[in-house]
Each structure stands twice: as C-alpha cells, then as structure tokens.
Scaffold this motif. Structure first.
Motif, short mmCIF file in Angstrom:
data_model
loop_
_atom_site.label_atom_id
_atom_site.label_comp_id
_atom_site.label_asym_id
_atom_site.label_seq_id
_atom_site.Cartn_x
_atom_site.Cartn_y
_atom_site.Cartn_z
N LEU A 86 42.53 7.12 10.98
CA LEU A 86 44.22 7.35 11.03
C LEU A 86 44.66 7.70 10.13
N SER B 108 50.81 6.49 9.32
CA SER B 108 50.85 6.89 10.19
C SER B 108 50.47 4.59 10.39
N ASN C 28 54.27 0.78 11.46
CA ASN C 28 54.87 -0.43 11.89
C ASN C 28 54.46 -1.66 11.10
N ALA C 29 54.04 -1.92 10.10
CA ALA C 29 54.06 -2.33 9.71
C ALA C 29 55.63 -3.51 8.77
N PRO C 30 55.80 -4.41 9.25
CA PRO C 30 56.68 -5.35 8.86
C PRO C 30 57.26 -5.70 7.73
N LEU C 31 56.23 -5.42 6.34
CA LEU C 31 56.22 -5.06 5.47
C LEU C 31 55.39 -4.63 4.87
N PHE D 189 50.10 -3.83 3.50
CA PHE D 189 50.43 -4.66 4.29
C PHE D 189 50.79 -5.80 3.49
#
Lengths: 94, 476
Positions: free
Chosen positions: A70, A74, A78-81, A87
């Motif tokens: 992937l 993309s 979705n990572a919060p930070l 990450f």
C-alpha cells in the motif's frame, strides 16, 4: 477466584486503564461469568486433544515473492500523529 | 413503481436491471428516501459524514449491498462502531467488497450499525446508539449484526453483509424475520474483516429470502491467498441447490436444544416447521449433541482470548483515537481505557485473564479440549444425517435495556448458535413464525462443513411452502 486486585493486574497486562468504579463492577461481573465457566471442570478431558481451528490446516505456505504494498501516505493517513514517513509516539528513551 | 423498488428482493431487481426496466440509480434513490424516512426510528445505519469522501466507494452499479461497519471499505469509514477506531478510513477493500464490485454490484453509501467490535447480542453496545427492531421499536434487533438485519427487515436495504462469531448473523436474522447465513469456516475470505476471534469469525449474507442468500454466497465465496485459513475448494452455483427435492432428507433434532429456557411459542413454531417439512418427505429423528451445555462457556473463553490478542493492535499509534500522555505505556493505557466501550473492556480483560500465567491450562487449554468434544458430536451425527434443525434463539427479540446490565444473561441468548462457530460448520436462520406479540421466530438449519447446498435445498423447500418470509413489519 477473581477479585479487584486480579482485575487490576490483568487490566495492566492488557494495557487498559480502569477507573476505580469500573474495576469494582468488573470484578463482580467477571466473577459471575467465571463461576458459570467453571462448569467446564465437570468434563473429563484427560485424553482429548485441543482444537484451535475447526478445520485443521497445517503449514500454509506461499512463495516468498515481493508484491506491491500500500502507498505509505495512504497508510499514514489514519495516524493520529505522524512526521514524514513515520508514526509519532511519545518518547521511549531518555 | 420506483417508490417501491426498496421492497423487492435482489433476484427480482436483478431481472428488471437485466431487462433495462430500471437502473441501478433508481434502486439507490429508492433506498435513500426509504432510509431518510425510517432510519431516524430504526437507527440501522451510522450517520453519514457531513463531507463526502473521495474514492470509488460511491459508484453505484447493480444492486447495492449494505455493509457491516467491521468490513473494510476503501475510502469509506469503517469504525467497528467503536470510539477507538473513530475516523478510520481503510486504504484497501476487504476481499468480499472486491468480489461484490467485480460481480457488477456495489456497496451502499452507509455502513450498518453493530455492537462495538461485534461484542454483543443486541446492537446496544455501539458508539452510535442502539438499533431498534423494525417489528417493535422497543425491542432489540439482536446482534451483533443488528444494523444489517434491521436494514433488510425494514426495506432500508435490499441485501446486506454481516459477520458471525457466535451467532451474530443468525440471531439478529431470527429476531428481525430475515434470512441470515453463517458459511463454513474458510468458505468466505476474512481478509479485511476487522478480527474479533479469528478461529470463529465468518462473513455471510443477510437477505430477504433464501434465493438472495444463495446469490450473495455465489459472489462472496472462494479461496483467497490473502486469508491463509480460507479453503481452496471449488465454489458451486448455490442457486442450483434451490428447488431440489428434499424427500428422504435425513434431519436430526437435538434434544438438548428443546429444554428449559426455550420459549414455548418458539418451540411450537419450530415443531410446526418440522411438521411442514415432514409433509414434504423429510425424515426426522431425535438426536443428541451431548456437550451442548458447554458451548457457551467454551465460547466465552476462546472468543475472548482471541479477541484480547486481536485487539492489542488498537493502541493509538496507527489509526483511530489517541489519548494524551507524555509516557508511551500510559498513552496506551489511557487510549484503550477511554477508547473501548464497557463490553470491549470486559471481554479483553476476561480473555487476557484466561491466557495469563497460572490460568492458561485451567481455562484456555481446557476450553480448547471441550471444543474438540463439541466438534466430534457434530462429526458423528453428520455421518448419518444431512442436516440438523433447531430453533435459532431460545426466545424472540427482547426489550432494549433488558439484559444490558447482566452480561451473562446476554451471553446466553446465543446458546443455540455458538456451537456452529466452534465446530466451523455452516448454519442458516430463516423465519418460521411470529409470537402472539407479532415478533419473528427463527429456524436454524446446520450442515456438515462445505455443505451449504443441503442447507439451501432444505431452507428453500420450507420457504416455498410457507408464507413467513413474505411478512413485513408495519413501520409506517
């Protein structure tokens, strides 16, 4: 059998912070559930082997060939930070 | 005409599509206005985000399928109805979604409500509030696929996908008066299904009738290299099993399913179903599944143990909700403490306990051994019988709030469905009656591994000789 101390110990293993009241309610509820589960002690399982999957499969192998992954952006979307291609987590070493 | 497209089955709509009498958009707009009208009452679907998302998730072709919120849809929210996955947009499609698109159909622009991470039997454990039973809004639709079942029952969906770990397709299908099939373990790929208990989970169809169930199974079944537990066996055309003569079918009735706790009205309906099948030449015999009473305790060890491991990935790093803390371990603990709902925490802690040092042998290993005995009970019966017939659930739908504070009581509502997951065998629930209060009753048919065709033959024969599947709730 299961008291508040055990619930708090297990919650720590599971990395879940419980509020005081939650731990109280859980020790009662889990006590009831485990009391019911104790029914299993009636069954003689001496010569029975365990079933971890209903349809037994062993050694499902495939060729170790590279495939497209992937796109990084993309996955990171979705990572919060995040920072760059990483990450971001709180500092783990001093 | 357009106004009532939502009330048709997929095979009826398919015919109109093929004749060019209607377009896919007509079905979508009929469903959308139906949802707008009814969903404020039923709450089968999650609220749509205000801003439309980009991506191909919005293309409507064929007959749109309503998708449970734990099945990954590329470019469209998939949140397992949990705060901890809030805002998660999968970068890929689950294999079943890919197969639906390849077949010329599409996914509805709404995801269906469910118990958080499929933990529950009533669809009350959702961050989006409880789904209501279309037959009586003060009752639960069952769970955990309660949104999918309620959507199909209220004609807010033509057909839907659910997932079943201990009855989560069949029990809500029974409570909502629709058809729900849990396929054989390994028949349908689990790739892209957010895992609850990997040795038990299966995706399956929730539909208005048996024909649609067979149609959707034709689409979603099959081996997938991305799921190493999917089985590489040819997929039959399931619609060919429909209409087959069931004369001489041997069906077992397990006496352990007809004991105390079974509602007399449910019992009477199932007995009536047995009589109508007997008239078609089906041979019934009372049989025994000796270890039935151990299925629920075995399940609540194995399923929670697997869940505690599967849900370790929700730690606030890669997706979803993250709480604030300067220390990594405390960040994990706060994120999980705040992000998981009550039932999720209960199950993760129970599962962690069952796997922990000092308790593993007494609980987890013992449960796996009793699972063997439950499976062997079925194996030996299926040497002689084509199918096993039981009630799907001991009662019709219960009231919202009735069991929410008593987890053990809630767990027991899956007492007749759990064994099939432990044994990995397929099972269907189809409507077979109504209680005097007008609530649906479900009939369950089980068969040997990969013998969904026998289930379809028997279920179709029953359906075609009764009118139960034609009844609809009076919602408006």
């Amino acid at each position: 059998m299961i008291d508040k101390k055990i619930v708090e110990y297990v919650a720590n293993l599971a990395r879940i912070e419980l509020k005081e009241k939650e731990a109280d309610v859980l020790s009662t509820q889990l006590g009831d559930i485990l009391g019911f589960i104790d029914k299993l002690k009636e069954v003689n399982v001496d010569k029975v082997s365990p079933t971890s999957h209903a349809i037994s499969l062993s050694n499902v192998l495939r060729e170790d060939s590279p495939k497209e992954s992937l796109p990084v952006n993309s996955v990171l979307s979705n990572a919060p930070l995040k920072r760059g291609n990483f990450f971001l987590v709180p500092k783990v070493i001093e | 005409m357009n106004k009532k497209l939502y009330s048709l089955s997929a095979h009826e709509l398919d015919e109109s599509l093929k004749n060019n009498a209607i377009k896919s958009e007509d079905i979508c707009s009929a469903l959308e206005s139906r949802i707008k009208e009814l969903d404020p009452k039923v709450n089968a679907y999650l609220k749509r985000p205000k801003e439309p998302l980009s991506g191909d998730a919005f293309v409507s072709t064929g007959i749109p399928v309503a998708i449970k919120d734990n099945i990954c849809t590329k470019g469209f929210y998939t949140q397992c109805c949990s705060r901890i996955l809030e805002g998660f947009i999968p970068p890929y499609d689950a294999t079943v979604i890919k197969k639906i698109k390849e077949s010329g159909h599409s996914c509805l622009k709404f995801k269906t409500n469910m118990d958080e991470f499929a933990f529950g039997s009533s669809t009350e454990n959702s961050f989006s509030g409880p789904t209501r039973n279309p037959w009586n809004l003060s009752c639960v639709p069952g769970g955990s696929s309660g949104g999918s079942a309620a959507a199909v029952a209220s004609d807010e969906a033509i057909w839907a996908l659910g997932s079943d770990t201990g009855g989560s397709i069949r029990q809500p299908a029974s409570f909502c008066g629709v058809v729900g099939l849990k396929p054989t373990y390994g028949r349908v790929s689990r790739f892209g299904l957010i895992a609850f208990a990997s040795s038990l989970d299966q995706i399956g169809p929730i539909t208005k009738d048996i024909y649609d169930s067979a149609l959707l199974m034709n689409i979603i079944s099959g081996y997938d290299p991305n799921d190493s537990t999917s089985i590489n066996l040819p997929v039959p055309n399931y619609t060919k099993a429909l209409g087959k003569d069931v004369k001489g079918f041997k069906v077992g009735i397990p006496k352990e399913y007809f004991v105390e706790g079974l509602d007399p009205e449910v019992k009477a309906s199932v007995e009536e179903a047995i009589n109508s099948l007997r008239k078609l030449g089906v041979d019934f015999k009372e049989v025994s599944l000796r270890h039935t009473e151990y299925a629920v305790p075995v399940y609540y060890i194995i399923a929670t143990a697997e869940a505690s491991s599967n849900l370790a990935r929700f730690d606030g790093v890669q997706y979803g909700f993250r709480s604030k803390d300067v220390n990594l371990i405390d960040m994990y603990k706060k994120t999980r403490g705040e992000g998981f709902g009550e039932e999720a925490k209960r199950r993760i802690i129970l599962g962690t306990f069952a796997l922990s040092h000092g308790y593993y042998d007494a609980y987890y290993l013992r449960a796996l051994k009793v699972r063997t005995l439950i499976k062997e009970d079925f194996d030996s019966l299926f040497k002689e019988f084509d199918c096993i017939l039981t009630p799907t659930a001991p009662t019709a739908a219960f009231k919202v709030g009735e069991k929410v504070n008593d987890p053990l009581k809630m767990y027991l509502s899956d007492i007749y469905t759990i064994s099939a997951n432990l044994a990995g065998i397929p099972g269907i629930s189809l409507p077979c009656g109504l209680t005097k209060h007008g609530m649906p009753i479900g009939l369950q048919i089980l068969a040997r591994h990969f013998e969904e065709e026998k289930i379809f033959s028997l279920a179709y024969a029953f359906e075609q000789n009764t009118e139960w599947h034609k009844l609809k709730p009076k919602l408006t």
